[in-house]
Design a protein around this motif. Structure first.
Motif, PDB file in Angstrom:
ATOM      1  N   ALA A  21       4.164  59.091   3.474  1.00  0.00           N
ATOM      2  CA  ALA A  21       5.339  58.782   2.933  1.00  0.00           C
ATOM      3  C   ALA A  21       6.532  59.266   3.843  1.00  0.00           C
ATOM      4  O   ALA A  21       7.386  58.778   4.223  1.00  0.00           O
ATOM      5  N   GLY A  78      11.098  57.522   8.854  1.00  0.00           N
ATOM      6  CA  GLY A  78      11.831  56.923   7.725  1.00  0.00           C
ATOM      7  C   GLY A  78      12.788  57.875   7.121  1.00  0.00           C
ATOM      8  O   GLY A  78      13.960  57.416   6.893  1.00  0.00           O
ATOM      9  N   TYR A  91       5.701  53.111  16.253  1.00  0.00           N
ATOM     10  CA  TYR A  91       6.029  54.225  15.347  1.00  0.00           C
ATOM     11  C   TYR A  91       5.596  55.259  16.519  1.00  0.00           C
ATOM     12  O   TYR A  91       6.217  56.421  16.414  1.00  0.00           O
ATOM     13  N   PHE A 101       9.600  50.674   2.822  1.00  0.00           N
ATOM     14  CA  PHE A 101       8.820  51.596   3.987  1.00  0.00           C
ATOM     15  C   PHE A 101       8.662  52.767   3.974  1.00  0.00           C
ATOM     16  O   PHE A 101       7.611  53.335   4.337  1.00  0.00           O
TER      17      PHE A 101
HETATM   18  N1  PHE Z   1       6.409  56.007   5.407  1.00  0.00           N
HETATM   19  C1  PHE Z   1       6.529  56.250   6.541  1.00  0.00           C
HETATM   20  C2  PHE Z   1       7.919  56.839   7.145  1.00  0.00           C
HETATM   21  O1  PHE Z   1       8.898  56.752   6.205  1.00  0.00           O
HETATM   22  C3  PHE Z   1       6.087  54.979   7.364  1.00  0.00           C
HETATM   23  C4  PHE Z   1       4.975  54.468   7.201  1.00  0.00           C
HETATM   24  C5  PHE Z   1       4.844  53.051   6.611  1.00  0.00           C
HETATM   25  C6  PHE Z   1       3.676  55.087   7.102  1.00  0.00           C
HETATM   26  C7  PHE Z   1       3.856  52.363   6.191  1.00  0.00           C
HETATM   27  C8  PHE Z   1       2.779  54.481   6.673  1.00  0.00           C
HETATM   28  C9  PHE Z   1       2.531  53.127   6.184  1.00  0.00           C
HETATM   29  O2  PHE Z   1       8.149  56.774   8.372  1.00  0.00           O
END
Ligand code: PHE
Length: 463
Positions: free
Chosen positions: A21, A25, A102, A217
């Motif tokens: 998580a 983000g 990413y 997200f």
């Molecule tokens: N949650 C991660 C972030 O905040 C992004 C992510 C999204 C990872 C979906 C795994 C699955 O950066």
């Protein structure tokens, strides 16, 4: 014993899931969304969405994973609904797409860690050239994907869990050090006030929409990352309290990231936080200047620590993104784990090459697509983000809650939660989750999905 991997204890699971998580983000995206969305007003909405809307989806995902002990594709079949395997496949695809871009941004962050360690504060002004230097950012991208694949190749407890148990506490320590340090800077107070005093007048539908998308997200929902991690959890785990801890960690780290960032920005602008534009450049273009003003030695240390923090946060997320397609290949296609990991990582890295080239290197990928009604083209990296994160995740979450409430059925979901939490039946939480999964989440996520389709791709702006 089961031949599949397992988290060795509750802390291992929570560290890994919170690691998934907490990512770019939280530390890269959250502060600039706050800056563009009315400061604390955005923060309050974000927190509400995390707990009221995302938490029930997280519980659902973990429950599906733990019940079936399968990857997201196999899970739907194991519950007796092979027609729903498409939803798992969509999750795998979303994971692949998201990881492809990413990893590029994670590579930038890692490169900044190196640049600031050697005291190159100019890098902020050279951001455009930096991300255009394909040899360099390509190399950082390779290093990052390699690290991700290495951890995942070591398996669930020996790789993912072990790395998360080291990276997550380190990350918390770094962010606390930086928060405390940032408070001592001149003008810290102005930064904090901007962050913590809500400007409700700035809230509009767009800001609400952004806060929701950000929460979803940020909690890694809608693509089966938590189905996958949930499948490595033992039956005596209390899903409700685990999901609560994961949500609190994620929201807490985002909150701390803001607490650290706004004093930095206030320091740089002599208190005029308002003058700084939010947007993706906030971290990469603005912050190095702030570090430089801290002096050669402190600036280097603080700057390097900051980007190390960002890299660690990104790494625990890329690990979970890679684990989803790997689990699918291992469980469903019966590929040996090591092969699956290295092959899929290579494939996703190659898929990310157009994103690497989409900041000027290649005109084709830089001006990749012009959406209906848009006046400027969108580059490949953003395009994949719009498809993978902004569109597929809410759609995935929408379908998952529909599935849980009306296909698998609520009483089965509740029964799975009760295993590991015997007192669950009759609690307020049970009633709330039932309500959220049946009505609230599908409605809100369905609306988000449709609004995204309309406004992103079709040029129809409802608000
Ligand atoms: N949650 C991660 C972030 O905040 C992004 C992510 C999204 C990872 C979906 C795994 C699955 O950066």
């Amino acid at each position: 014993m089961n031949a599949r991997g397992h988290f060795s204890n509750r802390f291992g699971f929570i560290a890994a899931a919170a690691g998934s998580a907490v990512g770019l983000g939280n530390i890269w995206k959250f502060p600039f969304e706050v800056a563009g969305g009315g400061g604390a007003a955005f923060v309050i909405m974000y927190l509400l969405f995390c707990f009221l809307l995302c938490f029930p989806v997280m519980v659902t995902e973990i429950a599906i994973g733990r019940k079936t002990q399968k990857d997201p594709v196999g899970a739907f079949a194991a519950l007796g609904f092979p027609k729903w395997k498409f939803l798992g496949k969509m999750g795998v695809l979303a994971g692949v797409l998201i990881l492809s871009f990413y990893n590029v941004v994670a590579g930038w962050a890692f490169g900044y860690f190196i640049q600031l360690s050697i005291g190159n504060f100019e890098i902020g002004n050279q951001f455009g050239d930096y991300i255009n230097n394909i040899g360099r950012v390509g190399l950082y991208g390779i290093v990052f994907m390699f690290a991700t694949a290495y951890v995942v190749s070591k398996g669930v407890s020996g790789g993912i869990e072990k790395a998360s148990k080291i990276l997550m506490p380190t990350l918390v320590a770094i962010i606390l050090i930086l928060v405390v340090y940032s408070m001592t800077l001149p003008h810290a107070f102005e930064g904090i006030s901007y962050y913590l005093i809500p400007q409700f007048s700035e809230i509009n539908f767009r800001v609400i929409y952004n806060a929701l998308g950000q929460a979803f997200f940020s909690l890694s929902l809608g693509m089966g990352a938590l189905i996958t991690y949930g499948s490595y959890v033992s039956k005596d785990n209390n899903i409700i309290s685990s999901a609560a801890l994961i949500t609190i960690s994620d929201a807490g780290i985002a909150f701390l990231a803001g607490l650290m960032m706004f004093p930095f920005v206030a320091f740089l602008t002599n208190g005029a936080v308002d003058t700084v534009e939010g947007g993706p450049g906030l971290i990469f273009q603005v912050l190095p200047g702030a570090f430089e003003s801290m002096g050669l030695v402190i600036g280097r240390i603080v700057g390097a620590l900051f980007f190390l923090l960002l890299s660690f946060a990104a790494l625990t997320s890329t690990i979970s993104l890679l684990e989803v397609p790997v689990a699918y290949a291992v469980d469903e296609l019966k590929v040996q784990r090591t092969y699956a990991v290295w092959f899929i990582a290579l494939f996703i890295f190659l898929l990310g090459v157009p994103s690497l080239l989409s900041n000027g290197d290649s005109q084709f990928f830089t001006n990749f697509i012009t959406y209906l009604g848009a006046d400027k083209p969108t580059n490949f990296l953003d395009f994949i983000g719009h498809v993978g994160s902004d569109t597929m995740l809410p759609l995935g979450g929408f379908l998952m809650t529909i599935f849980a409430a009306y296909v698998w059925k609520k009483h089965n979901l509740n029964k799975e939660i009760e295993t590991g939490y015997p007192g669950f039946k009759g609690t307020f939480i049970e009633k709330y989750i039932d309500f959220a999964v049946s009505y609230l989440c599908p409605t809100v996520l369905g609306i988000i999905f449709i609004l995204t389709l309309l406004s992103r791709f079709l040029g129809v702006h409802v608000f």
